[in-house]
Design an enzyme around this catalytic site. Structure first.
Site, PDB file in Angstrom:
ATOM      1  N   ASN A  34      -4.468   2.818  -5.125  1.00  0.00           N
ATOM      2  CA  ASN A  34      -3.856   2.305  -3.895  1.00  0.00           C
ATOM      3  C   ASN A  34      -4.794   2.595  -2.726  1.00  0.00           C
ATOM      4  OD1 ASN A  34      -3.101   4.956  -2.625  1.00  0.00           O
ATOM      5  ND2 ASN A  34      -1.933   5.128  -4.520  1.00  0.00           N
ATOM      6  N   ARG A  35      -4.414   2.189  -1.536  1.00  0.00           N
ATOM      7  CA  ARG A  35      -5.330   2.215  -0.386  1.00  0.00           C
ATOM      8  C   ARG A  35      -5.386   3.546   0.341  1.00  0.00           C
ATOM      9  NH1 ARG A  35      -7.125  -2.799   0.301  1.00  0.00           N
ATOM     10  NH2 ARG A  35      -5.784  -4.542  -0.329  1.00  0.00           N
TER      11      ARG A  35
END
Ligand code: CTP
Ligand code: CA
Length: 222
Positions: A34-35
């Protein structure tokens, strides 16, 4: 230079911080992620060190370097993060800032998945353990447990429900919609949810959020 630490209101306290994303392997060369940059968790660990705490820092593969002076445990997956968290002893407070991957592969391939000309691969997921909820329900539960809630809608409502569901003392709610620029950015816009209700903090640098949160933790631990 991280100067003369181990003095200040958190002297003698042991605080566990989780941070960063986790990477869940699909095969030896691919993963789900994920970011999360790890910036907020790292800033919190640094602020806690600055107030004199001993910090066990369990970090997934983050973009930013861990602060000098923490007891660093580097992990890749949620399962490894849970193991590292369970191994930490005599924790006075836990701050769970990691963006743990919610799902891993039901079975990661031990060989690189190849294009075989017979169609597309189908990925089957399994749910990862909830590290925060596990700690909250554990026998050696820290006196103070602080969770985060990353939301893109109904932020306060969802975060309040999350706090109850997981059984943590405080939850730091933030809106991670792309338009906010918070995921991967230098600033954060959080609401601290406690027994006393929801406290909206102005948008400020992640370092400032960290310092404010560390102060509050110091007050709560006495
Ligand atoms: N968390 C955790 N272990 C997980 C998932 C989340 O410890 N497997 C922790 C995070 O570190 C954070 C809090 O739980 O402190 C909330 O994470 P979040 O992703 O916002 O909530 P989820 O419960 O995973 O729900 P959803 O992603 O569906 O909103
Ligand atoms: Ca999640």
């Amino acid at each position: 230079i991280e100067a003369a630490v181990n003095d200040g209101p958190l002297k003698g306290k042991h605080i566990l911080v989780t941070s960063g994303p986790t990477h869940e392997p699909i095969d030896p060369v691919r993963y789900i992620a994920n970011r999360s940059s790890g910036a907020q968790g790292t800033a919190i660990a640094r602020a806690l060190l600055g107030l004199g705490a001993r910090v066990t820092f369990v970090s997934g593969p983050a973009d930013v370097a861990p602060p000098i002076g923490v007891d660093l445990v580097s992990v890749q997956t949620a399962a490894q993060m849970l193991e590292a968290v369970n191994a930490a002893q005599d924790v006075d407070a836990g701050v769970f800032a990691a963006a743990v991957a919610d799902w891993r592969m039901a079975t990661a391939s031990d060989q690189k998945i190849k294009k075989d000309g017979k169609g597309l691969p189908v990925l089957e997921f399994a749910e990862n353990p909830d590290i925060l909820a596990t700690v909250c329900a554990s026998r050696g539960r820290p006196k103070l447990v602080v969770g985060f809630a990353a939301e893109t809608q109904n932020v306060i409502e969802n975060a309040t429900a999350k706090r109850t569901r997981k059984g943590c003392d405080w939850i730091v709610a933030n809106d991670v919609s792309p338009a906010t620029g918070i995921m991967g950015g230098a600033e954060n816009d959080v609401t601290l949810i406690t027994d006393d209700g929801a406290e909206d903090w102005p948008r400020m640098g992640k370092d400032q959020v960290a310092q404010k949160l560390a102060q509050r933790i110091a007050e709560a631990l006495g």
